[in-house]
Scaffold this active site. Structure first.
Site, short mmCIF file in Angstrom:
data_model
loop_
_atom_site.label_atom_id
_atom_site.label_comp_id
_atom_site.label_asym_id
_atom_site.label_seq_id
_atom_site.Cartn_x
_atom_site.Cartn_y
_atom_site.Cartn_z
N GLU A 34 -12.97 -0.59 0.07
CA GLU A 34 -12.64 -1.73 0.91
C GLU A 34 -13.86 -2.60 1.14
O GLU A 34 -14.99 -2.12 1.14
CB GLU A 34 -12.08 -1.26 2.26
CG GLU A 34 -10.78 -0.50 2.17
CD GLU A 34 -10.96 0.99 2.05
OE1 GLU A 34 -12.11 1.43 1.81
OE2 GLU A 34 -9.98 1.73 2.20
N ALA A 70 -1.52 -0.79 0.94
CA ALA A 70 -1.81 -1.26 2.30
C ALA A 70 -3.28 -1.03 2.63
O ALA A 70 -3.94 -0.17 2.04
CB ALA A 70 -0.92 -0.53 3.30
N ASP A 71 -3.77 -1.82 3.56
CA ASP A 71 -5.13 -1.62 4.07
C ASP A 71 -5.14 -1.93 5.55
O ASP A 71 -4.52 -2.90 6.00
CB ASP A 71 -6.12 -2.52 3.33
CG ASP A 71 -7.55 -2.27 3.80
OD1 ASP A 71 -8.07 -1.17 3.52
OD2 ASP A 71 -8.14 -3.14 4.46
N THR A 72 -5.82 -1.10 6.32
CA THR A 72 -5.87 -1.26 7.77
C THR A 72 -7.31 -1.46 8.23
O THR A 72 -8.22 -0.76 7.77
CB THR A 72 -5.27 -0.03 8.48
OG1 THR A 72 -3.91 0.14 8.04
CG2 THR A 72 -5.28 -0.20 9.98
N GLY A 107 -2.71 -4.98 6.18
CA GLY A 107 -2.25 -5.85 5.11
C GLY A 107 -1.33 -5.06 4.19
O GLY A 107 -1.66 -3.94 3.79
#
Length: 199
Positions: A34, A70-72, A107
């Site tokens: 990320e 997904a990414d948090t 996302g």
């Protein structure tokens, strides 16, 4: 029509959330890291990271699959926070969260037949004022070390959460309602898929 779902993730939490639906899917770990240093909107960064994950694993045989990624990330005092680098970083992050509201952004990216659909979900979370003892104890459990914002709301961190506004599962890492809506936009009727799979 038979669908093959692929979750692009190495997150146990996302895998468990998706399994709750009874959906049959493959799991492929992304081959990227990320990025959080971009001077952009947090939703944009979370979606960009999810896209990076998805693009890191694509192969020809996945063309007919439905890809989900997904990414948090966490934002407190206008600072974007990802996963802690080490124990000291985890402690510093928890000190920043102590006694404050922060925002959790996830996302979401879905890819169907070459078309990409994106969304971003936001939840507000309030931590109690944390003592040094509480921070030291929590970090020593090891739980914060692989989580965005250095905490897992579904774990021991739950005893420190005073308030939450928005979807709980978004903070865990995969807002299922938003995923359902996004799949619908992509032309995937999840109800029909679950009926056919016997869920």
């Amino acid at each position: 029509m038979e669908y093959k779902f692929i979750l692009v993730s190495s997150s146990i939490r996302r895998i468990e959330l998706l399994r709750k639906l009874g959906l049959k899917f493959l799991i492929i770990s992304p081959k990227t890291t990320e990025i959080y240093h971009l001077n952009k909107d947090p939703c944009h960064i979370a979606i960009l990271n999810a896209l990076r994950k998805m693009n890191s694993i694509e192969r020809k045989e996945m063309d007919n699959a439905i890809l989900i990624a997904a990414d948090t990330l966490i934002v407190v005092d206008n600072e974007i926070i990802g996963k802690p680098k080490n124990v000291d970083d985890a402690k510093n992050i928890l000190k920043k969260l102590s006694g404050k509201w922060h925002h959790v952004y996830t996302g979401l990216v879905v890819k169907v037949k070459g078309r990409v659909y994106t969304d971003c979900c936001i939840t507000k979370v309030k931590f109690k004022e944390l003592t040094e003892k509480e921070i030291d104890f929590y970090v020593e459990t090891g739980e914060p070390l692989d989580a965005a914002g250095a905490y897992k709301i579904q774990g021991l961190a739950s005893i420190f959460i005073e308030n939450i506004q928005g979807p709980y599962d978004n903070v865990v890492g995969l807002p299922l309602n938003r995923l359902y809506v996004l799949l619908s936009k992509a032309g995937i009727d999840l109800i029909d898929v679950l009926k056919k799979s016997g869920s």
